[in-house]
Enzyme design. Structure first.
Site, short mmCIF file in Angstrom:
data_model
loop_
_atom_site.label_atom_id
_atom_site.label_comp_id
_atom_site.label_asym_id
_atom_site.label_seq_id
_atom_site.Cartn_x
_atom_site.Cartn_y
_atom_site.Cartn_z
N ALA A 1 18.46 -9.51 12.78
CA ALA A 1 18.31 -10.96 12.90
C ALA A 1 17.24 -11.47 11.94
CB ALA A 1 17.95 -11.33 14.34
N LYS B 1 16.16 -10.00 9.10
CA LYS B 1 16.55 -9.84 7.69
C LYS B 1 17.72 -10.77 7.33
CE LYS B 1 13.61 -6.61 6.35
NZ LYS B 1 12.51 -6.96 5.41
N SER C 1 17.39 -6.65 3.69
CA SER C 1 17.90 -5.30 3.96
C SER C 1 19.42 -5.34 4.10
CB SER C 1 17.31 -4.77 5.26
OG SER C 1 17.98 -3.60 5.69
N ASN D 1 7.39 -8.49 0.77
CA ASN D 1 7.90 -7.14 1.01
C ASN D 1 7.51 -6.57 2.37
OD1 ASN D 1 8.68 -4.22 0.08
ND2 ASN D 1 6.55 -4.10 0.75
N SER E 1 0.82 -1.21 0.00
CA SER E 1 0.00 0.00 0.00
C SER E 1 0.85 1.27 0.00
CB SER E 1 -0.93 0.00 1.22
OG SER E 1 -0.19 -0.15 2.42
N ARG E 2 2.12 1.12 0.37
CA ARG E 2 2.99 2.30 0.49
C ARG E 2 4.41 1.91 0.08
NH1 ARG E 2 4.00 3.45 5.76
NH2 ARG E 2 2.94 1.64 6.68
N TYR F 1 15.63 -6.49 13.92
CA TYR F 1 15.47 -6.33 12.46
C TYR F 1 16.64 -7.01 11.72
CZ TYR F 1 14.55 -3.63 8.12
OH TYR F 1 14.28 -3.22 6.84
N ASN G 1 -2.60 -9.32 7.78
CA ASN G 1 -1.41 -9.21 8.62
C ASN G 1 -0.56 -10.45 8.37
OD1 ASN G 1 0.52 -9.22 10.57
ND2 ASN G 1 -0.90 -9.15 12.31
N1 LIG Z 1 12.94 1.95 3.53
C1 LIG Z 1 14.15 1.44 3.66
O1 LIG Z 1 15.13 2.15 3.80
C2 LIG Z 1 14.34 -0.05 3.60
C3 LIG Z 1 15.65 -0.53 3.54
C4 LIG Z 1 15.88 -1.89 3.48
C5 LIG Z 1 14.80 -2.76 3.47
N2 LIG Z 1 13.54 -2.28 3.55
C6 LIG Z 1 12.45 -3.27 3.53
O2 LIG Z 1 11.60 -3.02 2.45
C7 LIG Z 1 10.27 -3.40 2.79
C8 LIG Z 1 9.33 -2.23 2.57
O3 LIG Z 1 9.77 -1.15 3.38
P1 LIG Z 1 9.16 0.33 3.24
O4 LIG Z 1 10.24 1.26 3.58
O5 LIG Z 1 8.45 0.47 1.94
O6 LIG Z 1 8.11 0.31 4.45
P2 LIG Z 1 6.84 1.24 4.72
O7 LIG Z 1 6.87 2.46 3.88
O8 LIG Z 1 6.77 1.36 6.20
O9 LIG Z 1 5.61 0.33 4.19
C9 LIG Z 1 5.38 -0.90 4.80
C10 LIG Z 1 4.29 -1.65 4.07
O10 LIG Z 1 4.13 -2.93 4.72
C11 LIG Z 1 2.80 -3.04 5.20
N3 LIG Z 1 2.82 -3.79 6.45
C12 LIG Z 1 3.34 -3.44 7.65
N4 LIG Z 1 3.15 -4.40 8.54
C13 LIG Z 1 2.50 -5.40 7.91
C14 LIG Z 1 2.01 -6.66 8.29
N5 LIG Z 1 2.13 -7.12 9.53
N6 LIG Z 1 1.38 -7.44 7.37
C15 LIG Z 1 1.23 -6.99 6.09
N7 LIG Z 1 1.66 -5.81 5.67
C16 LIG Z 1 2.28 -5.02 6.57
C17 LIG Z 1 2.29 -1.63 5.35
O11 LIG Z 1 0.86 -1.62 5.30
P3 LIG Z 1 0.01 -0.70 6.36
O12 LIG Z 1 0.30 0.73 5.99
O13 LIG Z 1 -1.40 -1.11 6.13
O14 LIG Z 1 0.54 -1.06 7.72
C18 LIG Z 1 2.94 -0.96 4.14
O15 LIG Z 1 2.21 -1.25 2.97
C19 LIG Z 1 10.33 -3.89 4.23
O16 LIG Z 1 10.48 -5.28 4.25
C20 LIG Z 1 11.57 -3.22 4.76
O17 LIG Z 1 12.12 -3.92 5.85
C21 LIG Z 1 13.27 -0.95 3.62
#
Ligand SMILES: NC(=O)c1ccc[n+]([C@@H]2O[C@H](COP(=O)([O-])OP(=O)(O)OC[C@H]3O[C@@H](n4cnc5c(N)ncnc54)[C@H](OP(=O)(O)O)[C@@H]3O)[C@@H](O)[C@H]2O)c1
Length: 248
Positions: A158, A160, A143, A91, A15-16, A156, A64
Site C-alpha cells: 500500500a 509503495k 518497489s 530511498n 548508510s546501507r 508495504y 528519521n
Molecule cells: N532490497 C530490495 O529487494 C528492495 C526491493 C524493492 C524496493 N526496495 C526499496 O529500496 C529502498 C532501500 O532498500 P534497501 O534494501 O537498501 O534497505 P536496507 O538495506 O534495509 O537499508 C535501509 C536504509 O534506510 C535507512 N532507514 C531505515 N529507516 C529509516 C527512517 N525511518 N528514516 C531514515 N532512514 C531510514 C537505514 O538507515 P539505518 O541503518 O540507520 O536504519 C538504511 O540506510 C527502500 O525504500 C526499499 O523499500 C528494496
C-alpha cells in the site's frame, strides 16, 4: 567530467544497501551528496568518507524520515551546509511483514509513515526552492511490490503503490515549473532487507525472474542516475522497473 557536475543531491537512508549505492553513483557523476540514516551513524560516516575520497563534498545527518521535527531540522542543516538541493532521492524504507489479518496497527502505521508519508514530507519541504529556480529532480524508490502486491506485505504494498500515485500526481503538478518527479521500482535486490528472506522464497523469486537472479544495489543506482541526469530531461511521472523482467 560527470553528468551531474555542480549538482547537490539528498539521498535518504543512504548508510546501507540501495541508498548507499545511489549516493556513491551520484557522487561518481560529480554531485555533492547529503545523506541520511536513522539508527547507526558509523556506516553513514563511512559512505560520506568514501564520497569525499571521490573529490565530492558529503555530509551525513541523523534523520528519521517519519519524524516531522527531524525533517524540519534537516532542511535547516541542508540550507546551512549546501545552500540548494538539486536532486532529492527518497530511498529510506522499511518492511514489517505479516499476513494481513495478523498485521497490527503499529506495523501498518510504521511502514506507511516511513515509506509514504516520509517521502511526501521531504518533498513538501524541499520542492519550494526547486520550483522557484525552475529546476529540480525528484526520484522516489518504490518497489515491484507496489506494482504487483505480495503475500504478507499489505502495508508495504500500500505504501509503495501510494508512492507511485504520489509520484504521478506531483509530476503533473510540477511539470511546468521545471521539476521532474519519477520513481524507480526495484525487484528483489541483494541488501540487508532481503537477507532474512528464506532461501526457498529466494529460489522462487529466481524462478519467477526471467534473468534468474536477484539484482544488485548498483543496478538500481544506475537507473536513479539516469533519471537525475540531463538525458532524462523530458521524462516525468515514469516508473522505471529494475527487476530482471519479474514484472513487465
Ligand atoms: N532490497 C530490495 O529487494 C528492495 C526491493 C524493492 C524496493 N526496495 C526499496 O529500496 C529502498 C532501500 O532498500 P534497501 O534494501 O537498501 O534497505 P536496507 O538495506 O534495509 O537499508 C535501509 C536504509 O534506510 C535507512 N532507514 C531505515 N529507516 C529509516 C527512517 N525511518 N528514516 C531514515 N532512514 C531510514 C537505514 O538507515 P539505518 O541503518 O540507520 O536504519 C538504511 O540506510 C527502500 O525504500 C526499499 O523499500 C528494496
Amino acid at each position: 567530467m560527470g553528468v551531474l557536475d555542480g549538482k547537490t543531491s539528498l539521498v535518504t537512508g543512504a548508510s546501507r544497501g540501495i541508498g548507499k549505492a545511489i549516493a556513491l553513483a551520484l557522487a561518481k557523476e560529480g554531485s555533492d551528496v547529503a545523506l541520511t540514516y536513522a539508527h547507526q551513524p558509523e556506516p553513514a560516516e563511512q559512505v560520506a568518507a568514501d564520497i569525499e575520497k571521490l573529490g565530492r563534498k558529503a555530509r551525513f545527518y541523523n534523520c528519521n524520515v517519519a519524524d516531522p521535527g527531524a525533517n524540519d531540522k534537516l532542511v535547516d542543516l541542508l540550507a546551512a551546509d549546501f545552500g540548494q538541493i538539486d536532486i532529492v532521492v527518497n530511498n529510506a524504507g522499511i518492511t514489517r511483514d505479516r499476513s494481513f489479518l495478523k498485521m497490527d496497527r503499529e506495523m501498518w502505521h510504521d511502514v506507511l509513515n516511513v515509506n509514504l508519508t516520509g517521502p511526501a514530507m521531504v518533498i513538501h519541504r524541499l520542492v519550494g526552492q526547486m520550483l522557484e529556480r525552475g529546476d529540480g529532480r525528484i526520484v522516489n524508490i518504490t518497489s515491484i511490490v507496489g506494482q504487483m502486491g505480495n503475500f504478507g506485505q499489505a502495508n508495504y504494498a500500500a505504501a509503495k503503490g501510494g508512492l507511485i500515485a504520489l509520484t504521478k500526481t506531483l509530476a503533473r503538478e510540477f511539470a511546468r515549473k521545471g521539476v521532474t518527479v519519477n520513481a524507480v521500482a526495484p525487484g528483489f535486490i541483494e541488501t540487508d532487507m532481503t537477507a532474512d528472506v528464506p532461501e526457498a522464497a529466494l529460489d522462487k523469486v529466481r524462478e519467477l525472474t526471467p534473468m534468474s537472479r536477484l539484482g544488485k544495489p548498483e543496478e538500481v543506482a544506475a537507473a536513479v542516475v539516469f533519471l537525475a541526469s540531463p538525458a532524462a530531461s523530458f521524462i516525468t511521472g515514469e516508473v522505471l522497473s529494475v527487476n530482471g523482467g519479474m514484472y513487465m
